[in-house]
Design an enzyme around this catalytic site. Structure first.
Site, short mmCIF file in Angstrom:
data_model
loop_
_atom_site.label_atom_id
_atom_site.label_comp_id
_atom_site.label_asym_id
_atom_site.label_seq_id
_atom_site.Cartn_x
_atom_site.Cartn_y
_atom_site.Cartn_z
N CYS A 169 -6.58 -3.64 3.90
CA CYS A 169 -6.56 -2.17 3.80
C CYS A 169 -7.22 -1.68 2.52
CB CYS A 169 -5.13 -1.62 3.89
SG CYS A 169 -5.08 0.16 3.57
N HIS A 175 1.11 -3.06 6.51
CA HIS A 175 -0.11 -3.01 7.32
C HIS A 175 -1.27 -3.67 6.62
CE1 HIS A 175 -0.44 0.38 4.60
NE2 HIS A 175 -1.74 0.30 4.77
N HIS A 200 4.52 6.60 2.69
CA HIS A 200 4.43 7.88 3.40
C HIS A 200 5.31 7.86 4.64
CE1 HIS A 200 1.55 9.90 0.90
NE2 HIS A 200 0.63 8.98 1.06
N SER A 204 0.60 3.84 1.83
CA SER A 204 0.77 4.44 3.16
C SER A 204 2.13 4.10 3.77
CB SER A 204 -0.35 4.01 4.10
OG SER A 204 -1.59 4.49 3.62
N CYS A 255 0.85 -1.19 0.00
CA CYS A 255 0.00 0.00 0.00
C CYS A 255 0.88 1.24 0.00
CB CYS A 255 -0.89 -0.01 1.24
SG CYS A 255 -1.93 1.46 1.46
N1 LIG Z 1 -7.57 7.00 4.63
C1 LIG Z 1 -7.20 5.75 4.72
O1 LIG Z 1 -7.72 4.98 5.53
C2 LIG Z 1 -6.12 5.22 3.83
C3 LIG Z 1 -5.84 3.85 3.82
C4 LIG Z 1 -4.89 3.38 2.92
C5 LIG Z 1 -4.23 4.25 2.07
N2 LIG Z 1 -4.51 5.57 2.15
C6 LIG Z 1 -3.87 6.54 1.24
O2 LIG Z 1 -4.57 6.52 0.02
C7 LIG Z 1 -3.71 6.98 -1.02
C8 LIG Z 1 -3.74 6.01 -2.17
O3 LIG Z 1 -3.09 4.79 -1.81
P1 LIG Z 1 -2.81 3.67 -2.93
O4 LIG Z 1 -2.10 2.56 -2.24
O5 LIG Z 1 -4.04 3.42 -3.69
O6 LIG Z 1 -1.77 4.48 -3.85
P2 LIG Z 1 -1.29 4.18 -5.36
O7 LIG Z 1 0.05 4.74 -5.50
O8 LIG Z 1 -1.54 2.73 -5.66
O9 LIG Z 1 -2.35 4.98 -6.27
C9 LIG Z 1 -2.38 6.36 -6.40
C10 LIG Z 1 -2.91 6.71 -7.79
O10 LIG Z 1 -3.14 8.13 -7.84
C11 LIG Z 1 -2.84 8.57 -9.16
N3 LIG Z 1 -2.67 10.03 -9.15
C12 LIG Z 1 -1.62 10.76 -8.72
N4 LIG Z 1 -1.87 12.08 -8.87
C13 LIG Z 1 -3.10 12.19 -9.40
C14 LIG Z 1 -3.92 13.29 -9.78
N5 LIG Z 1 -3.52 14.55 -9.62
N6 LIG Z 1 -5.14 13.03 -10.30
C15 LIG Z 1 -5.59 11.76 -10.46
N7 LIG Z 1 -4.85 10.67 -10.11
C16 LIG Z 1 -3.63 10.89 -9.58
C17 LIG Z 1 -1.58 7.78 -9.51
O11 LIG Z 1 -1.36 7.74 -10.91
C18 LIG Z 1 -1.94 6.40 -8.94
O12 LIG Z 1 -2.59 5.58 -9.89
C19 LIG Z 1 -2.32 7.15 -0.37
O13 LIG Z 1 -2.15 8.49 0.01
C20 LIG Z 1 -2.44 6.27 0.86
O14 LIG Z 1 -1.53 6.62 1.86
C21 LIG Z 1 -5.44 6.07 2.99
ZN LIG Z 2 -2.99 0.87 3.41
#
Ligand SMILES: NC(=O)c1ccc[n+]([C@@H]2O[C@H](COP(=O)([O-])OP(=O)(O)OC[C@H]3O[C@@H](n4cnc5c(N)ncnc54)[C@H](O)[C@@H]3O)[C@@H](O)[C@H]2O)c1
Ligand SMILES: [Zn+2]
Ligand SMILES: [Zn+2]
Length: 370
Positions: A167, A61, A45, A42, A40
């Site tokens: 997650c 996680h 980060h 996160s 993931c």
């Molecule tokens: N709130 C929560 O509970 C929670 C849980 C898990 C992950 N997250 C967060 O969610 C986010 C996504 O995680 P992930 O594992 O899916 O990441 P990831 O890297 O797999 O996917 C992110 C996507 O966003 C796209 N992107 C980047 N900039 C963009 C823009 N301006 N417009 C449109 N698309 C854009 C990228 O091309 C990519 O496909 C991260 O910040 C992660 O930390 C939050």
């Molecule tokens: Zn996650």
């Protein structure tokens, strides 16, 4: 016992693979043989220092595995059970758990210290006590976690797919179904189609959205979104907005779900502009912990009665939603197999994250060797 684990020592440095000592489970704790772990964003980060965490930390996680041993007083799981880990524990009795808000359980307070209640650090090594990401540390062959972080799942579920329900799947699916409250006929736009966003697409469609508009600059992500339920896909907000306006006869979307890798004021602004009166923006993606990413015209917020809302774990209740979502998978109502782009060994964890950053993966999964 010994366990091989992926550790971050200092923000900005590569992840290191190291052999650590793992203490046995104490009261309320369980020893898990992790079989799979999802890559993931996160964890990145933490590795990049966007989010301050106690170091050293064993990352990971999103995890699934098999219970090998239980400490005194463990009642939720037994030896031999297959489990999916919950990246926020749920105690069942705090104010939040008691009101159906397990994703903000008070036990989540130490997810970035990575300690079990006590504080206790079952993992030790050359640099002292090692914390575990979200009190799990699934990038380790074995882990000792609290039973409140485990959810028993059916034995016949493939753990290499069920792992995603630790997650990415509930976070995305719940962001649409619960946080945004998508209802039949809605128009929903999802910004960022990674492991989280693709499941927001699946959740929005399952909840009955008429239009599900996926926005991602990467073509492979847009294709995956169209395969799993999106009705439209665009590379950026400028291309998406006129179509959203057209599809909704000028009203704007009912909800915008923001699941980009690194949150920015531009993405928040794009989501805000895409929704119409009474619409909601769901902020699921993370960024630098203390950086202000929300800069919006508040008067328009008021006059259009718009809502901006944070979402953690998709507002899911893991003890209810993890089995429920896995049931949807078993029934064919939710896809998991199609989400895994590639698998890696634990030693390949940096390569896996390089692939994620290069935009290749919807989700990469570590297959643990024992
Ligand atoms: N709130 C929560 O509970 C929670 C849980 C898990 C992950 N997250 C967060 O969610 C986010 C996504 O995680 P992930 O594992 O899916 O990441 P990831 O890297 O797999 O996917 C992110 C996507 O966003 C796209 N992107 C980047 N900039 C963009 C823009 N301006 N417009 C449109 N698309 C854009 C990228 O091309 C990519 O496909 C991260 O910040 C992660 O930390 C939050
Ligand atoms: Zn996650
Ligand atoms: Zn609680």
């Amino acid at each position: 016992m010994k366990t091989k684990a992926a550790v971050v020592y200092e923000p900005g440095k590569r992840i290191e693979i190291e052999e650590l000592d793992l203490d046995g489970p104490q009261a309320g704790e369980v020893l898990i043989r992790y079989t799979h772990a999802g890559l993931c964003h996160s964890d990145l980060h933490v590795q990049h220092g966007d989010i301050d965490a106690r170091m050293p930390m064993v990352l990971g996680h999103e995890g699934a595995g098999i219970v090998e041993e239980v400490g005194p007083g463990v009642t939720r799981v037994a030896v031999g059970d297959h489990v999916v880990c919950s990246f926020i524990p749920n105690c069942g009795v705090c104010r939040y758990c008691a009101t159906g808000n397990q994703s903000i359980c008070d036990w989540g307070a130490t997810i970035l210290d990575g300690s079990l209640p006590g504080p206790r650090f079952p993992l030790t090594g050359p640099r002292g006590e090692y914390g575990t990401m979200c009190m799990l540390g699934t990038f380790s062959q074995f882990g000792v976690v609290h039973q409140n972080s485990t959810v028993k799942v059916d034995d016949d579920l493939p753990l290499d797919k069920a792992v995603l329900v630790g997650c990415g799947v509930p976070t995305g699916w719940g962001s649409a179904v619960y946080s945004a409250g998508v209802t039949p006929g809605d128009t929903v736009v999802v910004f960022g189609i990674g492991g989280i966003g693709i499941n927001a697409v699946q959740g929005a469609r399952y909840a009955g959205a008429k239009n599900v508009i996926a926005v991602d600059p990467l073509e492979n992500k847009r294709e995956k979104a169209m395969e799993l339920g999106a009705t439209h896909a665009f590379a950026n907000a400028d291309e998406a907005l006129p179509v959203i306006i057209d599809l909704t006869r000028g009203q704007g979307a009912d909800s915008a779900i923001l699941t980009v890798d690194v949150m920015t004021p531009e993405v928040i602004g794009a989501g805000f502009n895409a929704i119409g009166k009474g619409g909601v923006v769901i902020v699921t993606g993370l960024g630098k912990l203390l950086e202000p990413t929300i800069q919006l015209p508040g008067t328009i917020l008021t006059l259009f009665r718009k809502t901006l809302k944070g979402s953690l774990f998709g507002d899911c209740n893991p003890t209810y939603d993890i089995p429920k979502i896995l049931g949807l998978y078993q029934a064919g109502d939710l896809k998991l197999d199609e989400l895994v782009t590639r698998t890696y060994t634990l030693d390949q964890v940096n390569e896996g994250y390089d692939d994620l950053l290069a935009g290749k993966n919807v989700r990469g999964v570590i297959v643990h060797e024992h």
